[in-house]
Write a protein that holds these residues in place. Sequence first.
Motif, short mmCIF file in Angstrom:
data_model
loop_
_atom_site.label_atom_id
_atom_site.label_comp_id
_atom_site.label_asym_id
_atom_site.label_seq_id
_atom_site.Cartn_x
_atom_site.Cartn_y
_atom_site.Cartn_z
N ASP A 160 40.12 29.49 41.69
CA ASP A 160 39.81 30.13 40.41
C ASP A 160 40.02 31.63 40.58
OD1 ASP A 160 36.83 30.26 38.27
OD2 ASP A 160 38.60 31.55 38.41
N PRO A 161 41.04 32.21 39.95
CA PRO A 161 41.39 33.62 40.18
C PRO A 161 40.25 34.60 39.88
CG PRO A 161 42.93 32.59 38.62
CD PRO A 161 41.89 31.58 38.93
N VAL A 193 41.00 40.22 51.40
CA VAL A 193 40.70 40.03 49.99
C VAL A 193 39.59 38.98 49.97
CG1 VAL A 193 41.55 39.37 47.72
CG2 VAL A 193 43.06 40.58 49.35
N GLU A 194 38.40 39.40 49.51
CA GLU A 194 37.23 38.53 49.59
C GLU A 194 36.91 37.89 48.24
OE1 GLU A 194 34.34 41.12 51.94
OE2 GLU A 194 34.66 39.34 53.17
N PHE A 195 36.35 36.70 48.31
CA PHE A 195 36.08 35.88 47.14
C PHE A 195 34.59 35.53 47.04
CE2 PHE A 195 40.31 34.98 45.46
CZ PHE A 195 41.07 35.48 46.50
N ASP A 196 34.14 35.27 45.83
CA ASP A 196 32.78 34.80 45.60
C ASP A 196 32.71 33.34 46.04
OD1 ASP A 196 30.88 34.05 42.54
OD2 ASP A 196 30.48 33.74 44.68
N ASP A 244 39.61 42.29 40.80
CA ASP A 244 38.82 41.20 40.25
C ASP A 244 39.56 40.00 39.69
OD1 ASP A 244 37.85 43.47 37.60
OD2 ASP A 244 39.78 42.79 38.34
N VAL A 245 40.89 39.99 39.67
CA VAL A 245 41.56 38.74 39.29
C VAL A 245 42.81 38.58 40.13
CG1 VAL A 245 42.64 37.36 37.47
CG2 VAL A 245 40.77 38.92 36.89
N PHE A 246 42.82 37.57 40.97
CA PHE A 246 44.02 37.31 41.77
C PHE A 246 43.99 35.84 42.17
CE2 PHE A 246 47.65 38.53 44.16
CZ PHE A 246 47.66 37.74 45.31
#
Length: 259
Positions: A50-51, A66-69, A175-177
Motif C-alpha cells: 500500500d503506497p 525508505v521506511e514504512f508503517d 509519504d507516497v511510494f
Amino acid sequence: CSRKNRNAALHPLWQSPLTIPGGTRQSPINIQWRDSVYDPFLKPLKISYDPTTCLHIWNNGYSFLVEFDDSTDRSIIVGGPLENQYRLKQFHFHWGAINDWGSEHTVDSKFYPAELHLVHWNAVEYPSFEEAVMEGNGLAVIGVFLKLGARHEGLQTLVDALPAVKHKDTVIEFDVFDPSCLLPSCPDYWTYAGSLTTPPLTESVTWIIKKKPIEVDEDQLEAFRMLLFTSDGEEEKRMVDNFRPLQPLMDRTVRSSFQ
Ligand SMILES: NS(=O)(=O)c1ccc(Cc2ccc([N+](=O)[O-])cc2)cc1
Ligand SMILES: [Zn+2]
C-alpha cells in the motif's frame, strides 16, 4: 591466524568480524546458477504494497532507507518459500564507487553495480521487527539487482529526494511510494537461508533474489554516490562500496523457482 589475516577480517565499515564465529548461514553469497536446484513446490511470490504506508527516507550512515508503517498488514508479501506472510519494514540499497561492483550477492561471480533490499518481518509469529531479527524465520528480504541501462522513472522520484538526505542521520518525509515499481516483471527468483549483511549479522533472513535485474541509468547511480557516510560538519566521506564481502556457502543449497 597471523596478525595480517586477523586484520583482513575486520572491514572498516563493519568493525565487527566479517564472518560471525560459528556462523553457518551468512550472507551475501555467490549464486552459482548451475548449482541451484529447481524446486517445483516453490509458490509464486505474492506482493501487495500500500503506497500510503510509506513514511520517510533516512540516511543511517550505512545506506539510505525508505521506511514504512509496519503497524498493520497493509504492505505484505506471502507465498514463495515463505510459511507466513511478512510485513514490509523498509527498503535500502548497496552500491559501488564504480559500475564494476556494488551488489552484495553475485551470480556466477558477476557483480552488479547495485542491489536493492526490500526488508520484511514475520509479524504472524513475532511481536516486533527487533524480535523477528533474532529468529531463524524472522525476516524475508527480496533482493533485486540493478544494472546500467535505461533511466528508471519509478526510481527517479526517490533519486530527486536524495540531496535532502546527503548527510548521515538526516531524514525527509516521503509519504507516497509504491516499491513494487522497483521489481522486475519476471517472477523468477532464487531463495536460500541467510543472514543480515550488516550488524547484527543475525541468521534470520530467508533471501529471495530476483533472477532479472532492473535497469537504471548512470545519473541515477551517481545520485547514490553523492550521499555521505558522514554527518554534516564532519570531513566528507562519500557513501560508496557499502556492500559486505561474499560469505562461504557452507552446507546450503540455493533453490530456484524456475527451470
Ligand atoms: N542488508 S540487509 O541484510 O538486508 C539488512 C536489513 C535490515 C537491516 C536493519 C537492521 C536490522 C537489525 C537491527 N537490529 O536488530 O538492531 C537494526 C537494523 C540491516 C541489514
Ligand atoms: Zn541490504
